[in-house]
Structures are given as C-alpha cells and as structure tokens.
Design an enzyme around this catalytic site. Structure first.
Site, PDB file in Angstrom:
ATOM      1  N   ARG A  83      -8.357 -72.323   8.260  1.00  0.00           N
ATOM      2  CA  ARG A  83      -8.627 -70.963   8.706  1.00  0.00           C
ATOM      3  C   ARG A  83      -9.843 -70.414   7.987  1.00  0.00           C
ATOM      4  O   ARG A  83     -10.080 -70.735   6.812  1.00  0.00           O
ATOM      5  CB  ARG A  83      -7.414 -70.055   8.457  1.00  0.00           C
ATOM      6  N   CYS A  86     -11.617 -63.454   6.920  1.00  0.00           N
ATOM      7  CA  CYS A  86     -10.987 -62.636   5.877  1.00  0.00           C
ATOM      8  C   CYS A  86      -9.473 -62.712   5.916  1.00  0.00           C
ATOM      9  O   CYS A  86      -8.790 -62.053   5.122  1.00  0.00           O
ATOM     10  CB  CYS A  86     -11.427 -61.174   6.006  1.00  0.00           C
ATOM     11  N   PHE A  87      -8.896 -63.464   6.848  1.00  0.00           N
ATOM     12  CA  PHE A  87      -7.458 -63.722   6.923  1.00  0.00           C
ATOM     13  C   PHE A  87      -6.655 -62.429   7.056  1.00  0.00           C
ATOM     14  O   PHE A  87      -5.550 -62.316   6.519  1.00  0.00           O
ATOM     15  CB  PHE A  87      -6.976 -64.517   5.695  1.00  0.00           C
ATOM     16  N   CYS A  88      -7.225 -61.457   7.757  1.00  0.00           N
ATOM     17  CA  CYS A  88      -6.562 -60.157   7.972  1.00  0.00           C
ATOM     18  C   CYS A  88      -6.216 -59.480   6.647  1.00  0.00           C
ATOM     19  O   CYS A  88      -5.206 -58.777   6.543  1.00  0.00           O
ATOM     20  CB  CYS A  88      -5.320 -60.319   8.835  1.00  0.00           C
ATOM     21  N   ASN A  89      -7.028 -59.717   5.634  1.00  0.00           N
ATOM     22  CA  ASN A  89      -6.821 -59.107   4.317  1.00  0.00           C
ATOM     23  C   ASN A  89      -8.159 -58.550   3.833  1.00  0.00           C
ATOM     24  O   ASN A  89      -8.803 -59.130   2.955  1.00  0.00           O
ATOM     25  CB  ASN A  89      -6.279 -60.149   3.337  1.00  0.00           C
TER      26      ASN A  89
END
Length: 681
Positions: free
Chosen positions: A282, A285-288
C-alpha cells in the site's frame, strides 16, 4: 460530528519526561503536548468554561497504522486517573474522561485485554482480523458507557413502536438493537466464525511472534541497504523517543526509498514495479493524515500548497517540492511467510539499489545490451536514414484507432485525433485503464463523406457520426482533464445509448470544441517526461503525437525472447508497435535513437520533441480472439532497463511546429514513406 454539535476538539502529542536516576512511575513520566483547540461557532461559546460534570472523550489507536508504533494501554489509566496533571493549564483538564481505543489495526496481532484496562469503547475491524469480509466491524462498549450514547434518528429495526401521523416513537432498549440500522449483513457475519476458528487454532500469541519476526527482518534488511556510493537506500518512519508508552512495533513497515544522489523515489514508482513482481503493498498516507504529515515533515502550509497544485488522495503526485507526499507500507499477517519477506527485499535490492557494475540502476536509461546477430547488419542500420513507416489516428480516447497512408495535420496534431471521449454518468472519464474492453471499439473516418464510423462486437449496427459540429444536437459542458479545461459538445440519446451498450455501462460521448490549451509544463529534459505546455492538445494525455521506432520495438522483443530462454518468462511474448498506441511509427537507425532527438522534420514539416513517454499497465493489455488478456509484459521488461527517475520510458512525445501563420491555415499532410531528419533545426 463533535465540532458540529458545539464541542471542542484538539490533537495531542504524547511526550515523556526524563528523570535521571529516579523512577517516578509511568504516569509521572508522561505529558501531553496540546495542539490548537478547534471549535465552530466560537462566539456562541465565549465565556463558557467546561464544568466538572462534562464528559470528555480521549481517542487513540492501539497501533499506529502508519508507523506500526504500539501504544501501551497504560495510557487509558493515566487519562482517567491523572488528567488534571497531564492536561495542566488546559480548560479541559476537569470532567469525566472516557477513552476510545481504535484497535482496528492492533487487534490482528495484539488485541487489548479489557479485563486489565478500563477502556470505555473499542473499535475493531473483522476485515483486518481475517482479511474477509470487507466493510464489517464492531464497536465494543462497556455497559455504563453505552448508556450515555444518544441517537438523533432512527431507521428500520431500531424502534419498538412508532406512529406515522404524530411525533411518537419508542426506542428499543438494547444498545445493539438501537444502533444497528436496517437489516444486518448476516451473510458476512456468518463467515466471521470461520475467521475466529483460524485465529484460535493458530493462537494470537503465535501470530504476534511470527509477524513481529518478519517485520523486524524487513526493517533490518532495509536499513542495511546501501548504494554503491555508500548512501542509504531506505528511510524508515518510526520513532524511538517514546520508551515507556510505545515500546513495541506492529507487523508493518513504512518507508520511502532514495536514489544514490539523495533524491526520492516516488511511492507510485515503487507500487508500479512491485505489482509487476506480483507484490501487493500500500502507498500514500493510509488514511492517516496526522501521522503522515508528522513523519514526512509536512507542515500545514506544505499540505495546502500541495492541494493548490492539484494533489489529492490516490493521485500520482508522489513527490512535490522535493518532498514525498506519502510513503510505502508493507504489512504482514498470519498467512505471510519468510519467503514473502525475502522476495520483497530482493525486489527492492534489484530495482532500487545501485550496486557496483550497475551504476544508475533505475536512474538512467541503459544502453543497448542485446547484441545484433550480424555485425554487418548493425553497420547498415546505424548508417541508414529514417522514414515514416505508419500513421495511426485514434478519434475516440482509449478506443481502437485506424492506420492510413496519409493524413492531414491541424494545430492540435493529426486531424480528429483524440477529439472525442466517453464519460460516465458519475463524471468519470472512461479509459482502458479501468475498462480494457474499450480497445474492442473500432473506429475509422471517411474524410470525403465527413463521417466517423464506430463498430463494437456488442452492437449489431455500425454507428455513423457526422463530423460537422453543427449537427451534434447535444448539450455543451465544461470538463477538466489533466490540468486543462475543455468546452465539449454532447450528442443525442441515440448515440449515447449505442456507446452505453458498447462499453457495458451508462455513458455519453463528448467532442472537444474549445479548450484552454495551455498545460503546466513539467520541465524535465535528459529523458524525463513532459506535458505539452505550448501546443494545442485535444483529449490526449500528454502531447499531440506519440512516436515509436520499429528498431526499439525489435530490441524489446529480443529482450523478451532472451527472458524466455533464461526461464524468466514461461511463454514467448511478441509485441508490435501498435501495442504502444503510437501516432507515428518510424523505421531506420539504431534502437532508442529517438531518445536523443530535440526536434525533427518529417518531409518539410517541423516537430519538437518534448520528452519521453511514461508507460503504464495499458501496454500489458492485448486483444486476442475477440477478448482482452492482461499480463506483466512488456512493462516488466521495460522497467528493467528503461527507468528514469520513476518513469518507464518508451517512445517520444512530439508537438507540431507550424513555420508561419499561412502554414497553420493550410491543409498540410503527412505521408507514409516520408524521410525523417532528426535535430535539423
């Protein structure tokens, strides 16, 4: 939601005080650094101080999904029992503090022990536990905390009774009945028992040890990688400053890679090459966004600046102003193996590490290394002149084109090239990247009759579209594509229904009528890729023309055949120039000679080279036996020797340069067989 209801919210950084020679316990070593308080309708709440009866919520992840950092659940007790000290000076240090633990990531390898820690709410994800089913999770709430939850609306199954003509409802008393709206996903829920059966058979402690060992191995190997000049290859995103509350790492590794000169390799480049090696990871920003900005060193001004130039989540802008906009993350689960981890390290080493005798790997174009079978043939090729072998026009973006012996030029390139596109009813521009079947839609143009013909195996009738713009009878709309704004003309329902059948989803046809034709120029010579910043472009991705060389394609086929002989490929792969959707195919000279061309003349017409063409997965799609097939080739082979700073280059982009205003207004034609003179003006 909290801000909308009038609450205040703020982020905090966890810090640890150092007490030399004195042990003062965990609580005494922790403090919180408070960010700016956020509040809407500030005027409404001026002068109001939180009372001691107010309920406050402190939320934190048991494991950071960006860095893998695990927080000790001792933080729960500290917040509940010592909030006045660690929030000293804050107006919110008083009141009843409740704690929410986001265990969606951490539950897979180290679920929180709720018998030891007085957590009020825990959020978990079954998808992250088992890998299936998606979109299913749970909220675990203590009974006393659940009683505080209020619901502002109701839907099916959440009320005991209601009356339609008066304001009367009786809500259900059970917390799960009150908050589970509508029909629950019982088919997905039924599969959960199989997931728990696997976890119980393996045991969580064994899974934790197994995944931790894989992640530790990958971290150590990445940190040990060095380029031939001694420069570090990998930057890991982890913090060692928190010793008490953050003493372990989860089974994920987040990082970015650097080239020998210290510049960054973009995460999209890593993702693209990894997929060719059948490695799934992946990026972004990995939803962070909070952890992403913190670890990448992006200020709020940086983030706003990135948005102003068009960067949004999931796009390809992985490096802006010299800084990464996201990272690469590899994750391990109970099904991961040492072989998986080693394969990933081998991939990074072979694709991104510059070793002795491999100077410039992934940074410069490599010279031709497949020898000619006949030295005399090599001499004749190098001495030969160039000529135009074929001309191809693609009227509708991403659909099949047609070849011709001659074709007129216009100020936007070949006349009618990429002048039409298909758009879904949701506003998405349709391309082969998501709909490979679009390559089965065939087109041709009769210039004398002024008709565009379109055929599809899904449609019985051949569609005829009059080229006269005043006969389109559709509405007009503005669309934004590749940083360029177009005014487009629509067509009748009859035309749109035909294309909806052809592509298998509702869509409509648009024709470019006017455009703000100037794109932002990404200045990049020495083999880089550019957008055309001066020429008028229809709906093409980057430029008016794409040119490829027969000799370059032949060299690529030699490499593909060599890979078969070495056992790297199971089946022979033969590509022809049309796989790359070129407008112009040339013949003569040596392979990749076009890389060095600044400009060229075809007959007496002038063209400017604006850089190499960055290739994507579309060239791996091939039309066979009325269907569409995908593979990793030829992109995987091209990636091994045609990479330049994250781009996989093949072919060059051109812009037509009319010599004067008279030439712009005159019908000028390209003709197959015309001589080509590189670097001639």
């Amino acid at each position: 939601y909290a801000l909308g209801q009038g609450a205040a919210a703020f982020a905090v950084d966890i810090e640890e005080a150092v007490h030399h020679g004195v042990s003062r316990g965990i609580a005494a070593s922790v403090s919180l650094s408070q960010h700016q308080i956020q509040r809407r309708n500030v005027e409404r709440f001026l002068g109001e101080e939180p009372t001691g009866d107010a309920y406050n919520l402190f939320a934190f992840p048991s494991e950071c999904n960006f860095s893998g950092l695990r927080f000790s659940l001792d933080l729960v007790k500290i917040i509940k029992e010592d909030s006045e000290r660690i929030l000293e000076g804050s107006p919110f240090c008083n009141g009843h503090w409740m704690v929410l633990v986001d265990a969606a990531k951490g539950c897979a390898t180290e679920p929180p022990d709720l018998s030891k820690y007085p957590v009020d709410f825990v959020a978990i994800s079954f998808y992250k536990l088992f890998g299936y089913p998606t979109g299913l999770g749970a909220l675990i709430a203590r009974n006393d905390a659940a009683k505080l939850l209020k619901k502002t609306y109701f839907s099916g199954g959440t009320v005991a009774a209601s009356m339609a003509d008066i304001d009367f409802i009786k809500r259900r008393e059970g917390i799960e009945e009150l908050f589970e709206d509508g029909t629950t996903s019982f088919l997905s829920i039924a599969s959960i028992r199989h997931g728990f059966k696997i976890l119980n058979s393996l045991t969580i402690s064994a899974i934790c040890r197994h995944t931790a060992s894989l992640a530790t191995y990958v971290r150590k190997m990445l940190l040990a990688l060095r380029h031939e000049n001694g420069a570090s290859v990998c930057t890991l995103y982890q913090s060692d400053s928190l010793k008490v509350l953050c003493h372990e790492w989860g089974p994920i590794v987040s990082f970015n890679l650097k080239r020998p000169d210290g510049s960054w390799s973009g995460y999209r480049e890593v993702e693209k090459l990894a997929s060719l090696s059948k490695i799934q990871l992946r990026t972004g920003c990995f939803c962070n966004p909070g952890a992403c900005a913190k670890y990448l060193g992006l200020s709020n001004l940086d983030l706003l600046s990135n948005m102003e130039v068009g960067h949004v989540c999931w796009d390809d802008n992985d490096i802006l102003n010299g800084k990464p906009t996201g990272a690469v993350r590899v994750s391990f689960g109970y099904m991961s193996t040492y072989e998986d981890a080693k394969k990933f390290i081998d991939f990074v080493r072979s694709s991104f590490v510059s070793l002795p005798n491999q100077t410039g790997l992934g940074y410069h174009l490599r010279e031709r290394s497949i020898p000619f079978p006949d030295k005399d043939l090599e001499s004749r090729l190098l001495a030969s002149s160039f000529f135009l072998k074929s001309i191809t026009i693609y009227p509708i973006k991403s659909c099949a084109g047609f070849s011709t012996e001659s074709w007129p030029l216009s100020i936007s390139g070949l006349r009618y090239d990429r002048e039409w596109l298909l758009k879904s009813l949701t506003g998405e521009i349709l391309t082969q990247k998501k709909l490979p079947e679009m390559c089965l839609i065939n087109t041709s143009i009769d210039l004398h009759r002024g008709i565009l013909f379109v055929e599809s195996p899904r449609c019985k009738e051949r569609l005829q579209i009059n080229l006269k713009s005043d006969l389109q009878n559709g509405g007009r709309e503005e669309i934004d594509l590749y940083g360029q704004r177009y005014e487009a003309q629509g067509y009748t329902d009859e035309v749109n229904i035909w294309f909806s059948h052809a592509v298998g989803r509702p869509c409509y046809l648009l024709r470019c009528s006017m455009s703000n034709y100037y794109l932002l120029l990404n200045k990049c010579r020495n083999g880089g890729t550019c957008r055309d910043g001066q020429g008028r472009v229809n709906f093409a991705n980057e430029a008016q023309f794409l040119l490829v060389s027969e000799e370059s394609v032949s060299d690529l086929n030699n490499r593909l055949n060599s890979n078969v002989q070495k056992g790297a490929l199971e089946l022979p792969v033969e590509v022809n120039p049309m796989r790359f959707r070129p407008n112009l195919v040339i013949s003569g000279g040596k392979p990749y000679a076009e890389d060095e061309w600044r400009n060229l003349k075809i007959g007496d017409k002038h063209f400017m080279s604006i850089g190499g063409c960055n290739r994507c997965q579309m060239i791996n799609v091939v039309h066979k036996a009325g269907g569409v097939q995908k593979s990793n080739e030829p992109l995987a082979t091209l990636a091994s020797y045609r990479r330049v700073k994250g781009k996989i280059l093949f072919g060059i982009l051109l812009r037509y340069e009319p010599s004067d205003e008279v030439e712009q207004e005159t019908d000028l034609w390209l003709q197959v067989g015309q001589d080509i003179h590189p670097n001639s003006f």
